[in-house]
Design a protein around this motif. Structure first.
Motif, PDB file in Angstrom:
ATOM      1  N   CYS A  52       0.845  -1.189   0.000  1.00 51.42           N
ATOM      2  CA  CYS A  52       0.000   0.000   0.000  1.00 51.42           C
ATOM      3  C   CYS A  52       0.882   1.240   0.000  1.00 51.42           C
ATOM      4  O   CYS A  52       2.025   1.213   0.456  1.00 51.42           O
ATOM      5  N   GLU A  54       0.563   5.878  -0.132  1.00 52.39           N
ATOM      6  CA  GLU A  54      -0.281   7.068  -0.025  1.00 52.39           C
ATOM      7  C   GLU A  54       0.541   8.301  -0.362  1.00 52.39           C
ATOM      8  O   GLU A  54       1.655   8.471   0.129  1.00 52.39           O
ATOM      9  N   LEU A  56       1.316  12.166   0.077  1.00 48.70           N
ATOM     10  CA  LEU A  56       1.187  13.015   1.257  1.00 48.70           C
ATOM     11  C   LEU A  56       1.259  14.503   0.953  1.00 48.70           C
ATOM     12  O   LEU A  56       1.172  15.314   1.876  1.00 48.70           O
ATOM     13  N   GLY A  57       1.406  14.881  -0.309  1.00 45.58           N
ATOM     14  CA  GLY A  57       1.616  16.292  -0.604  1.00 45.58           C
ATOM     15  C   GLY A  57       3.004  16.681  -0.132  1.00 45.58           C
ATOM     16  O   GLY A  57       3.945  15.914  -0.257  1.00 45.58           O
ATOM     17  N   ARG A  67       3.672   8.426   8.839  1.00 45.18           N
ATOM     18  CA  ARG A  67       2.468   8.151   8.051  1.00 45.18           C
ATOM     19  C   ARG A  67       2.550   6.763   7.423  1.00 45.18           C
ATOM     20  O   ARG A  67       1.545   6.059   7.317  1.00 45.18           O
ATOM     21  N   LEU A  71      -0.034   3.804   8.033  1.00 42.79           N
ATOM     22  CA  LEU A  71      -0.663   3.204   6.856  1.00 42.79           C
ATOM     23  C   LEU A  71      -0.548   1.684   6.906  1.00 42.79           C
ATOM     24  O   LEU A  71      -1.528   0.965   6.678  1.00 42.79           O
ATOM     25  N   GLU A  74      -2.835   0.285   9.658  1.00 39.69           N
ATOM     26  CA  GLU A  74      -4.235   0.326   9.212  1.00 39.69           C
ATOM     27  C   GLU A  74      -4.522  -0.775   8.206  1.00 39.69           C
ATOM     28  O   GLU A  74      -5.566  -1.438   8.283  1.00 39.69           O
ATOM     29  N   GLU A 150      -2.002  14.246  -2.991  1.00 41.12           N
ATOM     30  CA  GLU A 150      -2.181  14.201  -1.539  1.00 41.12           C
ATOM     31  C   GLU A 150      -3.473  13.476  -1.195  1.00 41.12           C
ATOM     32  O   GLU A 150      -4.538  13.795  -1.726  1.00 41.12           O
ATOM     33  N   GLY A 151      -3.373  12.466  -0.332  1.00 44.40           N
ATOM     34  CA  GLY A 151      -4.534  11.689   0.090  1.00 44.40           C
ATOM     35  C   GLY A 151      -4.878  10.533  -0.829  1.00 44.40           C
ATOM     36  O   GLY A 151      -5.702   9.690  -0.475  1.00 44.40           O
ATOM     37  N   GLU A 152      -4.256  10.451  -1.995  1.00 45.05           N
ATOM     38  CA  GLU A 152      -4.525   9.339  -2.916  1.00 45.05           C
ATOM     39  C   GLU A 152      -3.811   8.099  -2.403  1.00 45.05           C
ATOM     40  O   GLU A 152      -2.634   8.148  -2.037  1.00 45.05           O
ATOM     41  N   THR A 153      -4.522   6.975  -2.354  1.00 44.86           N
ATOM     42  CA  THR A 153      -3.945   5.731  -1.860  1.00 44.86           C
ATOM     43  C   THR A 153      -4.111   4.616  -2.878  1.00 44.86           C
ATOM     44  O   THR A 153      -5.037   4.648  -3.703  1.00 44.86           O
TER      45      THR A 153
END
Length: 166
Positions: A52, A54, A56-57, A67, A71, A74, A150-153
């Motif tokens: 996985c 993500e 983060l910008g 993070r 991740l 989670e 940013e925020g795309e996973t």
């Protein structure tokens, strides 16, 4: 922090179907700069179960490392794992989560607290620092994540493993 072992979690036990190793890594191009978080979950036989990442910008490398840890935790929780061994090449993050080093920065304190909250949801959990050469799969995920918004996973399953097939 309640200290059960070094990580705040009960010591790991030798399980099979509900156990995985989480490898985590963060990347920042510029520090701060375009950042990403990556994690890989492995079965006891070292097979990749999930990967996985993500975007983060803009973030520092230390934020990206935390993070990535969160991740991975989670991902393991969402896929039904109860016993985890966590490893990363960030000595700072590993030592802070273990309670061996102080967490002075308020942002790091918050991210460390999130990690403890996630870790407390497992039956057993430990975290250890590993040299960079033992973290290349997570590093690759973090590098790919720097190209995400940013925020795309993205999460990918590997080898037919998971909650039901493992």
């Amino acid at each position: 922090m309640a200290r059960r072992g070094e990580s705040g979690c009960p010591p790991p036990r030798n399980f099979a179907k509900d156990t995985c190793t989480i490898e985590f890594d963060g990347a920042s191009k510029g520090n701060p700069g375009r950042a990403g978080a990556g994690a890989v979950l492995r079965a006891p036989d070292n097979t990749v179960i999930f990967s996985c990442r993500e975007g983060l910008g803009s973030a520092t490398n230390n934020v990206a490392e935390y993070r990535a840890l969160n991740l991975g935790l989670e991902c393991a929780l969402n896929n039904g794992f109860k016993n985890v061994h966590v490893q990363g090449d960030s000595q700072l993050v590993c030592k802070q989560v273990q309670g061996a080093w102080a967490t002075k920065n308020p942002n790091m304190t918050q991210l460390c607290g999130q990690a403890h909250e996630l870790m407390s949801q497992f039956d057993s959990c430990d975290i250890q620092h590993v040299p960079r050469e033992f973290n290349s799969a997570a590093d690759a995920q973090a590098s790919l994540a720097t190209n995400l918004a940013e925020g795309e996973t993205h999460e990918e399953s590997g080898g037919g493993y998971g909650r039901r097939g493992y």
